[in-house]
Design a protein around this motif. Structure first.
Motif, short mmCIF file in Angstrom:
data_model
loop_
_atom_site.label_atom_id
_atom_site.label_comp_id
_atom_site.label_asym_id
_atom_site.label_seq_id
_atom_site.Cartn_x
_atom_site.Cartn_y
_atom_site.Cartn_z
N ALA A 57 0.83 -1.20 0.00
CA ALA A 57 0.00 0.00 0.00
C ALA A 57 0.86 1.25 0.00
CB ALA A 57 -0.93 -0.02 1.21
N TYR A 58 1.92 1.26 0.79
CA TYR A 58 2.82 2.41 0.82
C TYR A 58 3.59 2.53 -0.49
CZ TYR A 58 2.33 4.37 5.49
OH TYR A 58 1.85 5.05 6.59
N GLU A 59 3.90 1.41 -1.12
CA GLU A 59 4.58 1.46 -2.42
C GLU A 59 3.72 2.19 -3.46
OE1 GLU A 59 5.79 -1.74 -5.94
OE2 GLU A 59 5.83 -2.39 -3.84
N ALA A 94 9.81 0.72 4.57
CA ALA A 94 8.93 1.35 3.58
C ALA A 94 8.15 2.51 4.21
CB ALA A 94 7.97 0.32 3.00
N ILE A 95 7.62 2.32 5.41
CA ILE A 95 6.85 3.36 6.08
C ILE A 95 7.75 4.54 6.45
CG2 ILE A 95 5.40 3.90 8.06
CD1 ILE A 95 4.53 0.97 8.11
N GLN A 96 8.90 4.24 7.03
CA GLN A 96 9.83 5.31 7.40
C GLN A 96 10.27 6.11 6.18
OE1 GLN A 96 12.80 2.92 9.43
NE2 GLN A 96 12.17 3.70 11.43
N SER A 97 10.61 5.41 5.11
CA SER A 97 11.08 6.08 3.91
C SER A 97 10.00 6.97 3.31
CB SER A 97 11.53 5.03 2.87
OG SER A 97 11.85 5.63 1.65
N PHE A 98 8.75 6.50 3.30
CA PHE A 98 7.66 7.29 2.72
C PHE A 98 7.50 8.63 3.44
CE2 PHE A 98 3.27 8.70 2.69
CZ PHE A 98 2.96 8.67 1.35
N LEU A 140 3.08 16.81 2.17
CA LEU A 140 1.79 16.24 2.53
C LEU A 140 1.04 17.15 3.49
CD1 LEU A 140 2.84 12.51 3.16
CD2 LEU A 140 1.80 13.46 1.09
N PHE A 141 -0.27 17.06 3.48
CA PHE A 141 -1.10 17.76 4.45
C PHE A 141 -0.96 17.04 5.79
CE2 PHE A 141 -4.92 19.09 6.60
CZ PHE A 141 -5.13 20.38 6.14
N PRO A 142 -0.84 17.75 6.93
CA PRO A 142 -1.06 19.18 7.11
C PRO A 142 0.21 20.03 7.03
CG PRO A 142 -0.89 18.13 9.25
CD PRO A 142 -0.74 17.03 8.22
N TRP A 143 1.37 19.44 6.75
CA TRP A 143 2.60 20.24 6.67
C TRP A 143 2.57 21.16 5.45
CZ3 TRP A 143 2.37 15.15 8.13
CH2 TRP A 143 2.74 14.88 9.46
N SER A 144 1.96 20.71 4.38
CA SER A 144 1.71 21.55 3.21
C SER A 144 0.20 21.66 3.04
CB SER A 144 2.33 20.92 1.95
OG SER A 144 1.93 21.62 0.79
N THR A 145 -0.32 22.86 3.15
CA THR A 145 -1.78 23.04 3.12
C THR A 145 -2.40 22.65 1.78
OG1 THR A 145 -1.46 25.37 2.51
CG2 THR A 145 -1.74 24.85 4.86
N SER A 146 -1.59 22.63 0.71
CA SER A 146 -2.12 22.24 -0.60
C SER A 146 -1.72 20.81 -0.97
CB SER A 146 -1.60 23.20 -1.68
OG SER A 146 -0.18 23.19 -1.73
N GLY A 147 -1.07 20.10 -0.06
CA GLY A 147 -0.60 18.76 -0.36
C GLY A 147 -1.67 17.70 -0.18
N PRO A 148 -1.40 16.49 -0.67
CA PRO A 148 -2.37 15.40 -0.53
C PRO A 148 -2.48 14.92 0.92
CG PRO A 148 -0.35 14.60 -1.54
CD PRO A 148 -0.21 16.09 -1.45
N VAL A 149 -3.65 14.38 1.24
CA VAL A 149 -3.92 13.82 2.56
C VAL A 149 -3.81 12.30 2.47
CG1 VAL A 149 -5.56 13.65 4.46
CG2 VAL A 149 -5.50 15.72 3.05
N ILE A 150 -3.05 11.69 3.36
CA ILE A 150 -2.93 10.24 3.42
C ILE A 150 -3.87 9.75 4.52
CG2 ILE A 150 -1.38 8.28 3.69
CD1 ILE A 150 -0.74 10.05 1.29
N GLY A 195 8.81 4.37 15.19
CA GLY A 195 8.80 5.44 16.16
C GLY A 195 8.94 6.82 15.55
N ALA A 196 9.72 6.95 14.47
CA ALA A 196 9.92 8.26 13.85
C ALA A 196 8.62 8.82 13.28
CB ALA A 196 10.99 8.16 12.75
N VAL A 197 7.75 7.95 12.79
CA VAL A 197 6.46 8.38 12.25
C VAL A 197 5.48 8.64 13.39
CG1 VAL A 197 4.53 7.77 10.72
CG2 VAL A 197 6.88 7.10 10.12
N VAL A 198 5.47 7.76 14.39
CA VAL A 198 4.58 7.93 15.53
C VAL A 198 4.86 9.24 16.24
CG1 VAL A 198 3.90 6.94 17.76
CG2 VAL A 198 4.28 5.44 15.80
N ASP A 199 6.11 9.66 16.28
CA ASP A 199 6.47 10.93 16.93
C ASP A 199 5.86 12.13 16.21
OD1 ASP A 199 7.91 9.62 18.84
OD2 ASP A 199 9.86 9.93 17.90
N LEU A 200 5.49 11.99 14.96
CA LEU A 200 4.81 13.06 14.23
C LEU A 200 3.38 13.25 14.71
CD1 LEU A 200 5.98 12.25 10.57
CD2 LEU A 200 6.95 13.94 12.14
#
Length: 382
Positions: free
Chosen positions: A125-127, A175-179, A187-197, A280-285
């Protein structure tokens, strides 16, 4: 000598007569508790209505995953596949705008089979999501898998025989960390015009239930709720004394009872509610979760989003949930946004293909032609 012991049919009839009043009474009590609790959740702001956009104008992508196994030569073969369907919706007129797919086929041990296939689904799915972001395919990208891994997915690294499972876990983790490392800023919300995952799942009904068990008037309890939802201590006072009623209702029945058509729960921080998630790096976001129901005939679903307040506001969440509801045109237990449903149809070919592949493998093993080819040039190198 004739036996006087009752038959199974007689035993079942006796037990049903004994237990029927108690079962009916217990269910009626749970229904009464739900009827008493549900309005209080609305009053407290923990359940709210969501407006759907009309007309719909959006570019959306749906990613569906599926895995299948088949027995062969005393073991198992598996096939894991993912498909992506891109849709363009203009004034409610729907047209396809692209597609993508990924698959893998291999042999697998029975141990940890379900978890290993779940890991393969998340990785694929992430691919496909990665390619969708790079190609700027959609404003919202739906994944029918969770966005992060539950701690139960982590393998026991000192257990022999789990090499395949450990390799699958490491590949999915990477794969998740790299994405998120590669695309986060676009990506949204870091970019207000970016896609939402968006991650969609039908399980984990207990998330909002266990949040409700907490004393939400205290800082520890309120830390689970997203502060931008605007829920105050005064609003939560309506839930005083409701703990026992909530505990007495099963998780699935509770979520069905409090959610009506086109409603959602308040968003809660899953990384506070269940902090042992990976990577953990993603969860920290920040990992946000909420339950929503697109219609009376649809199943409640869990939605996951990555990020945290103040970037994720109640209005931004309502926009995503409202569009998701509007795109969920078909009800039932398998209800999902239209692009995910169309992607699921592409995966119907996986089962028959795997059966054909299994028969082909069996034929090759019987012929032993492959082994003969491997050995034919063995003496040339000596």
């Amino acid at each position: 000598m004739t036996s006087t012991n009752p038959t199974l049919a007689q035993t079942l009839a006796i037990q049903s007569q004994i237990h029927l009043p108690g079962t009916a009474g217990r269910l009626l009590k749970q229904i009464r508790d739900l009827e008493r609790v549900a309005p209080l959740f609305v009053k407290a702001g923990l359940v709210r209505s969501v407006e759907r956009p009309s007309p719909i104008n959006a570019r959306v992508s749906g990613i569906a995953t599926r895995a299948a196994t088949t027995k062969t030569i005393g073991g198992f073969l598996y096939g894991a596949a993912a498909a992506r369907c891109d849709l363009l919706v203009e004034h409610n007129a729907v047209s396809t705008a692209g597609q993508d797919s990924a698959c893998e086929i291999d042999d697998i041990n029975f141990e940890n089979q379900s978890k290993r296939l779940a890991l393969a689904a998340m990785r694929q799915a992430y691919e496909l999501a990665d390619r969708a972001v790079v190609e700027e395919r959609a404003r919202i990208i739906f994944l029918d898998t969770p966005l992060v891994m539950d701690r139960s997915m982590v393998p026991l690294f000192d257990r022999a025989g789990d090499e395949g499972y450990r390799a699958a876990y490491e590949a999915t983790l990477a794969a998740i960390q790299s994405f998120w490392a590669k695309h986060r800023e676009r990506l949204f919300p870091w970019s207000t015009s970016g896609p939402v995952i968006v991650g969609l799942a039908s399980q984990r009904f207990g998330a909002i239930v266990q949040s409700a068990h907490q004393d939400l008037r205290l800082p520890e309890g309120r830390s689970q709720l997203l502060p931008t939802e605007g829920i105050t201590r005064e609003h939560l006072a309506a839930l005083d004394g409701m703990r026992e009623a909530i505990l007495g209702v099963g998780e699935r029945r509770f979520v069905h009872g409090i959610l009506g058509s086109f409603t959602r729960t308040a968003a809660f921080r899953m990384n506070v509610h269940a902090p042992r998630m990976e990577p953990g790096a993603v969860v920290d976001l920040g990992v946000i979760g909420l339950h929503f129901r697109a219609g009376q005939t649809t199943e409640p679903r869990l939605m996951q989003l990555v990020g945290d307040a103040p970037a994720w506001t109640a209005e931004a969440i309502d926009d995503v949930v409202g569009l998701t509801m509007a795109l969920t045109a078909v009800g039932g237990t398998a209800s999902a946004p239209l692009p995910v449903q169309l992607a699921e149809r592409e995966l119907n070919a996986l089962g028959p293909f795997l059966e054909h592949y299994s028969r082909s493998v069996a034929r090759e093993l019987k012929r032993r032609d492959i082994e003969s080819v491997w050995l034919s040039d063995f003496d040339l190198g000596t």
